[in-house]
Write a protein that holds these residues in place. Structure first.
Motif, PDB file in Angstrom:
ATOM      1  N   GLY A  43     -26.592 -75.864 -51.875  1.00 19.23           N
ATOM      2  CA  GLY A  43     -26.791 -74.786 -50.915  1.00 19.23           C
ATOM      3  C   GLY A  43     -27.925 -73.831 -51.264  1.00 19.23           C
ATOM      4  O   GLY A  43     -28.088 -72.812 -50.604  1.00 19.23           O
ATOM      5  N   TYR A  82     -25.136 -67.282 -35.988  1.00 21.76           N
ATOM      6  CA  TYR A  82     -24.558 -67.199 -37.329  1.00 21.76           C
ATOM      7  C   TYR A  82     -25.327 -66.243 -38.241  1.00 21.76           C
ATOM      8  O   TYR A  82     -25.292 -66.343 -39.464  1.00 21.76           O
ATOM      9  N   ILE A 108     -28.604 -65.555 -38.696  1.00 26.08           N
ATOM     10  CA  ILE A 108     -29.861 -65.877 -39.382  1.00 26.08           C
ATOM     11  C   ILE A 108     -31.000 -65.171 -38.656  1.00 26.08           C
ATOM     12  O   ILE A 108     -31.070 -65.177 -37.433  1.00 26.08           O
ATOM     13  N   GLN A 110     -31.451 -72.550 -43.653  1.00 25.13           N
ATOM     14  CA  GLN A 110     -30.473 -71.466 -43.766  1.00 25.13           C
ATOM     15  C   GLN A 110     -29.189 -71.784 -43.008  1.00 25.13           C
ATOM     16  O   GLN A 110     -28.089 -71.420 -43.413  1.00 25.13           O
ATOM     17  N   GLN A 115     -27.409 -74.242 -45.134  1.00 26.50           N
ATOM     18  CA  GLN A 115     -26.867 -73.511 -46.277  1.00 26.50           C
ATOM     19  C   GLN A 115     -25.501 -72.897 -45.916  1.00 26.50           C
ATOM     20  O   GLN A 115     -24.533 -73.007 -46.667  1.00 26.50           O
ATOM     21  N   ARG A 116     -25.437 -72.288 -44.758  1.00 24.22           N
ATOM     22  CA  ARG A 116     -24.169 -71.700 -44.309  1.00 24.22           C
ATOM     23  C   ARG A 116     -23.125 -72.790 -44.068  1.00 24.22           C
ATOM     24  O   ARG A 116     -21.975 -72.685 -44.503  1.00 24.22           O
ATOM     25  N   TYR A 142     -21.511 -74.132 -47.153  1.00 20.90           N
ATOM     26  CA  TYR A 142     -20.529 -73.237 -47.754  1.00 20.90           C
ATOM     27  C   TYR A 142     -19.149 -73.449 -47.130  1.00 20.90           C
ATOM     28  O   TYR A 142     -18.143 -73.561 -47.818  1.00 20.90           O
ATOM     29  N   PHE A 143     -19.157 -73.510 -45.805  1.00 19.73           N
ATOM     30  CA  PHE A 143     -17.850 -73.613 -45.124  1.00 19.73           C
ATOM     31  C   PHE A 143     -17.276 -75.028 -45.191  1.00 19.73           C
ATOM     32  O   PHE A 143     -16.063 -75.203 -45.204  1.00 19.73           O
ATOM     33  N   MET A 168     -32.949 -69.225 -52.848  1.00 21.76           N
ATOM     34  CA  MET A 168     -32.143 -68.358 -52.007  1.00 21.76           C
ATOM     35  C   MET A 168     -30.745 -68.926 -51.840  1.00 21.76           C
ATOM     36  O   MET A 168     -30.587 -70.124 -51.624  1.00 21.76           O
ATOM     37  N   GLU A 169     -29.740 -68.053 -51.947  1.00 22.13           N
ATOM     38  CA  GLU A 169     -28.355 -68.492 -51.778  1.00 22.13           C
ATOM     39  C   GLU A 169     -27.694 -67.705 -50.658  1.00 22.13           C
ATOM     40  O   GLU A 169     -28.052 -66.571 -50.408  1.00 22.13           O
ATOM     41  N   PHE A 170     -26.690 -68.301 -50.084  1.00 19.83           N
ATOM     42  CA  PHE A 170     -25.930 -67.630 -49.041  1.00 19.83           C
ATOM     43  C   PHE A 170     -24.484 -67.468 -49.473  1.00 19.83           C
ATOM     44  O   PHE A 170     -23.886 -68.385 -50.029  1.00 19.83           O
ATOM     45  N   PRO A 207     -20.923 -65.967 -47.683  1.00 24.00           N
ATOM     46  CA  PRO A 207     -20.286 -65.280 -46.555  1.00 24.00           C
ATOM     47  C   PRO A 207     -19.439 -64.120 -47.072  1.00 24.00           C
ATOM     48  O   PRO A 207     -19.129 -64.046 -48.266  1.00 24.00           O
ATOM     49  N   LYS A 235     -30.393 -59.681 -47.916  1.00 20.94           N
ATOM     50  CA  LYS A 235     -29.723 -59.232 -46.709  1.00 20.94           C
ATOM     51  C   LYS A 235     -28.238 -59.169 -47.019  1.00 20.94           C
ATOM     52  O   LYS A 235     -27.731 -59.986 -47.772  1.00 20.94           O
ATOM     53  N   ASP A 246     -21.898 -60.995 -44.871  1.00 17.64           N
ATOM     54  CA  ASP A 246     -22.655 -62.220 -45.102  1.00 17.64           C
ATOM     55  C   ASP A 246     -23.919 -61.832 -45.857  1.00 17.64           C
ATOM     56  O   ASP A 246     -24.645 -60.934 -45.441  1.00 17.64           O
ATOM     57  N   LEU A 291     -27.431 -62.810 -48.218  1.00 17.53           N
ATOM     58  CA  LEU A 291     -28.454 -63.717 -48.744  1.00 17.53           C
ATOM     59  C   LEU A 291     -29.009 -63.109 -50.014  1.00 17.53           C
ATOM     60  O   LEU A 291     -29.353 -61.930 -50.034  1.00 17.53           O
TER      61      LEU A 291
END
Lengths: 236, 634
Positions: free
Chosen positions: A71, A191, A193, A210, A213-214, A217-218, B33-35, B37, B58, B102, B104
């Motif tokens: 990710g 979402y 971005i 991006q 990436q989200r 995660y889910f 870069m990581e995300f 939630p 962010k 959320d 970043l």
């Protein structure tokens, strides 16, 4: 196309490409096995801008790609190239990507961009939004020049989104539902971005990255941990 | 594009903003870069040491410990970093970090950070305790450059070396010169002072216009006498490379109008108040002069505004808040002294010893843009030969007269009933003591706060010893009575500072977010309360927080490091407060003590946060000192 037949086809194609005066180096080794953990898996998110959607007549005018590991997006490992048009450009397509024949006429030909692209992606799993279109045009160009098609595994963020929209427990909880639209920008904005108005192949690839990436995660939260499991959901 | 964007982002936030382009590029070249939630755990307390520094691009995170209860240490948002300490030390992560939106994050790998630190030693300090020392100057510099309100010319006083305004070589005369001859030279040269030198040309003394007037003409001294008879031998000098501002400060402090400027051993010239006035319309000294000169209150009308203008100019020039306070206190003191003086002339003198004292910020010499005048009269019934009733009548008339002057001169409100109700702002020592101590125990916090202000009392006019007697007796009673000490202890040790900032909000440890922040109530007063409690405990009579700090250090109550940190922190709060007040004044909105975090730069926020983090250490000192008393209270 099933995974096996794809690998089989490209294993053959790979050989032929090498034989083709060594101009294009096949950098694919098949090292990425579906059993790999997503967290360690190298991805290349890529996007192309096209002269139109007719695979027979149209062609690529720009390529943007960015690397990820699991990710994590690698900000500086990116590729962006403009391509000299291989034919006449349609007015409508110019309006979409804003690239005019005039400004592209001095760019490289696709055949000199292709080796760099292959070098960039190596074994990575390819990622894109409606990626089949991009792969189709890329394959067409590769086939033209080297009689070669991309052997890489690929996943489609659109397909993954459809799955999450239906089945993603954590995903739906977090976003209180999901996007009913399917185009990249609407989905990305839904979402959270940040979408730049200026859109080119690299920016679009970055937005897609991006989004991916989200999603990862889910997916992970719902127990999708290996590439195999990811392919079951989002194979292109 | 993507890389350029990341460089642009980093170039706008501390400490990256202080790196050069090549360093920023080397970071951007290795950035990922990581995300996360909302509610995702990014780092786990006691988890493995970090491999990257994370910078929030962010979103926002919460930093907290989860031992028995969850203790929130910090909130961080866009532009903040985390994970530095464990990254550098290789220790386990010290706290949990959880996304509260959320989020970043940019990730900068350990080796890149190490490399940057090697080449830019200041970089790492941003994340360390040493931040304060090393970055405060940068913060002030940034604050100053934000201030684009300068008018040309305003700058001069604070940047021009005093040698640049010397108009001519010093005019000197030998010891043989007569008074008449000296006066002749001064008249001829059109100067207001002459230096008397010895045979080696070294200055021995100075004779000014005023000396000729006061010591010669008024006294009928024979002008054929030697000038050495009337010269002032105490020469005040400054080196020629001092700024005009410093020179002026010296003049105000020494209460002189002529200042000798030296260049090494040599006398380079003499500067006068007039020279500074040419440079600057609003010289503090010229205000002092105006105050001194006035014979009726109406003429003081403009003075208060001129004092405020002086604060503005000093601030815009970036003069340290503590220096500004020194000047302002002096000016305010003189103004109030003059007003009292005029009032007493008006109603007639009293034979009884009495004194005026100021209290609250004024008492602590920490008043900025004044909105309320706080002063009061105390007399000593026991030692006076006047009847109490007579004295009270006198005070009542004096206060009424002062009140008239205040409104006639459009001065700020004079608080004549600080305790509310019918209690007047005058009384004998016993009455004050009773009122202050009772208020300290009042269930109404308003009264308690007034009582605390009163404990910062400072004599300003009249018989100083009366105020000292009151102070002595008050402090002794407080020290001897658990009820009083525990009130002071509560304020001094238990107030919680905010823990940090989140976007445009300031956040406390409960996670409550506020768009406004009262610098005085939520910042300065915590320091003031702690220093007051300690000062009373150690019988320190000084009122200003800086002086209290120094004395507490000298008595061994506070170590040097804490003293320096608190001093720098208090100064920063003051500066921030005055800066915000200045902006309000210029926008002609009501002046208060509130700032909006949204208007602060990242660097200012970081500095402010550092100040908050000093509070527990100071409060710990209070707790240690009062430990036994607290046990008694239980």
């Amino acid at each position: 196309m099933s995974f096996l037949s794809r690998v089989f086809r490209h294993a053959k194609a790979g050989k032929r490409a090498k034989a083709d005066e060594g101009e294009a180096t096949n950098t694919w080794t098949g090292a990425i096995q579906p059993g790999i953990s997503i967290k360690e898996c190298p991805f290349v998110v890529f996007d192309t801008e096209l002269s139109g959607l007719n695979a027979r007549k149209d062609f690529i005018v720009s390529v943007g790609a960015i690397k990820m590991t699991g990710g994590t997006i690698h900000i500086n490992r990116e590729m962006y190239r403009l391509v000299r048009p291989a034919g006449e450009m349609k007015k409508e397509s110019v309006e979409i990507h804003g690239l005019t024949p005039g400004e592209l006429k001095d760019e490289e030909e696709i055949k000199s961009v292709l080796p760099d692209f292959l070098e960039f992606i190596k074994d990575s799993v390819l990622v894109g939004h409606f990626i089949n279109i991009d792969i189709k045009f890329m394959d067409k160009a590769l086939k033209n020049k080297y009689n070669y098609t991309l052997p890489n595994l690929a996943v489609d963020t659109h397909t993954i989104h459809e799955w999450l929209y239906e089945n993603g427990v954590q995903f739906k909880k977090h976003y209180h539902g999901g996007s009913t639209k399917t185009d990249l920008f609407s989905v990305a904005q839904r979402y959270g971005i940040t979408v730049d108005t200026a859109h080119d192949a690299l920016n679009d690839a970055f937005v897609t990255a991006q989004l991916f990436q989200r999603f990862l995660y889910f997916l992970y939260a719902d127990g999708i941990h290996t590439l195999n499991e990811l392919l079951d959901i989002g194979r292109a | 594009m993507i890389t350029e964007d990341s460089i642009k982002f980093l170039a706008g936030i501390p400490p990256f903003q202080f790196l050069d382009d090549s360093a920023l590029r080397s970071i951007a070249g290795n950035l990922s870069m990581e995300f996360f939630p909302k509610n995702a755990l990014i780092l786990t307390q006691d988890g493995p040491p970090g491999e990257s520094l994370r910078v929030i691009k962010k979103g926002g995170v919460k930093v907290y410990l989860s031992n028995d209860d969850e203790i929130v240490i910090d909130y961080k948002s866009e532009g903040d970093s985390f994970g530095y300490l464990s990254l550098i030390s290789g220790d386990k992560a010290r706290a949990n970090v959880m996304a509260i939106e959320d989020t970043l994050c940019y990730l900068i790998p350990k080796n890149i950070i190490r490399d940057i630190i090697n080449k830019n030693p200041g970089f790492g300090e941003y994340f360390m305790k040493s931040f304060f020392k090393n970055y405060l100057d940068k913060t002030y510099k940034e604050m100053r450059s934000k201030n684009l309100l300068f008018k040309e010319g305003e700058k001069l006083l604070y940047t021009t070396p005093v040698k640049d305004i010397l108009t001519k070589a010093p005019v000197m005369a030998g010891t043989e010169t007569t008074i008449k001859e000296a006066a002749g030279i001064m008249s001829e040269e059109r100067i207001s002072s002459i230096i008397i030198r010895d045979s080696q040309d070294a200055p021995l003394g100075i004779v000014t216009d005023r000396d000729l007037r006061d010591k010669v003409v008024a006294q009928g001294v024979d002008t054929s006498q030697r000038v050495t008879e009337i010269m002032s031998k105490e020469l005040v000098t400054v080196p020629s490379d001092s700024t005009c501002f410093d020179s002026l400060s010296t003049m105000i402090h020494e209460n002189i109008h002529h200042l000798l400027v030296t260049d090494g051993d040599k006398l380079a010239g003499v500067v006068t108040n007039h020279d500074f006035m040419l440079l600057q319309g609003t010289s503090p000294l010229s205000i002092l002069k105006t105050i001194d000169r006035q014979q009726n209150p109406e003429e003081l009308r403009t003075v208060h505004e001129r004092i405020n203008q002086t604060i503005s100019i000093l601030l815009k020039e970036g003069v340290k808040a503590s220096y500004i306070l020194r000047i302002i206190t002096e000016l305010h003191d003189r103004l109030i002294q003059k007003i009292i003086d005029l009032s007493i002339k008006d109603i007639g003198k009293s034979h009884c010893p009495f004194a005026f004292f100021v209290y609250g910020a004024e008492g602590r010499k920490e008043e900025t843009f004044k909105t309320v005048f706080r002063c009061a009269i105390v007399f000593n019934e026991k030692t006076t030969y006047c009847a109490k009733k007579e004295m009270e009548d006198f005070c009542a008339r004096l206060i009424a007269n002062l009140q008239d002057t205040f409104s006639a001169c459009e001065l700020p409100l004079f608080d004549t009933h600080p305790f509310g109700g019918q209690i007047p702002v005058y009384g004998d020592i016993a009455a004050w003591e009773k009122n202050i101590l009772n208020s300290l125990l009042s269930p109404e916090s308003r009264n308690v706060i007034t009582a605390k202000k009163m404990l910062d009392l400072r004599a300003i006019f009249g018989d100083v010893s009366v105020v000292e007697d009151l102070k002595n007796s008050l402090f002794r009673k407080i020290r001897g009575d658990e009820r009083y000490t525990s009130v002071l202890y509560e304020y001094a040790s238990k107030q919680k500072s905010p823990i940090g900032f989140f976007k445009k909000f300031i956040v406390d440890e409960k996670g409550e977010q506020q768009e406004k922040f009262d610098v005085k109530k939520k910042g300065m007063s915590h320091i003031i309360d702690a220093l007051r409690a300690l000062s009373i405990a150690y019988d320190i009579h000084e009122t200003s927080s800086m002086e209290r700090l120094d004395l507490l250090h000298r008595k061994g109550v506070l170590n040097k490091e804490l003293r320096n940190d608190i001093s720098a922190g208090f100064e920063f709060l003051l500066h921030l407060l005055m800066q915000a007040q200045l902006e309000k004044k210029e926008e002609q909105v009501k002046i208060d003590n509130v700032i909006e975090p949204d208007n602060l730069s990242m660097l200012e926020k970081k500095s402010l946060k550092e100040v908050f983090q000093l509070m527990p250490a100071l409060q710990e000192v209070v707790k240690t000192r009062f430990k036994n008393r607290e046990a008694l209270a239980r």
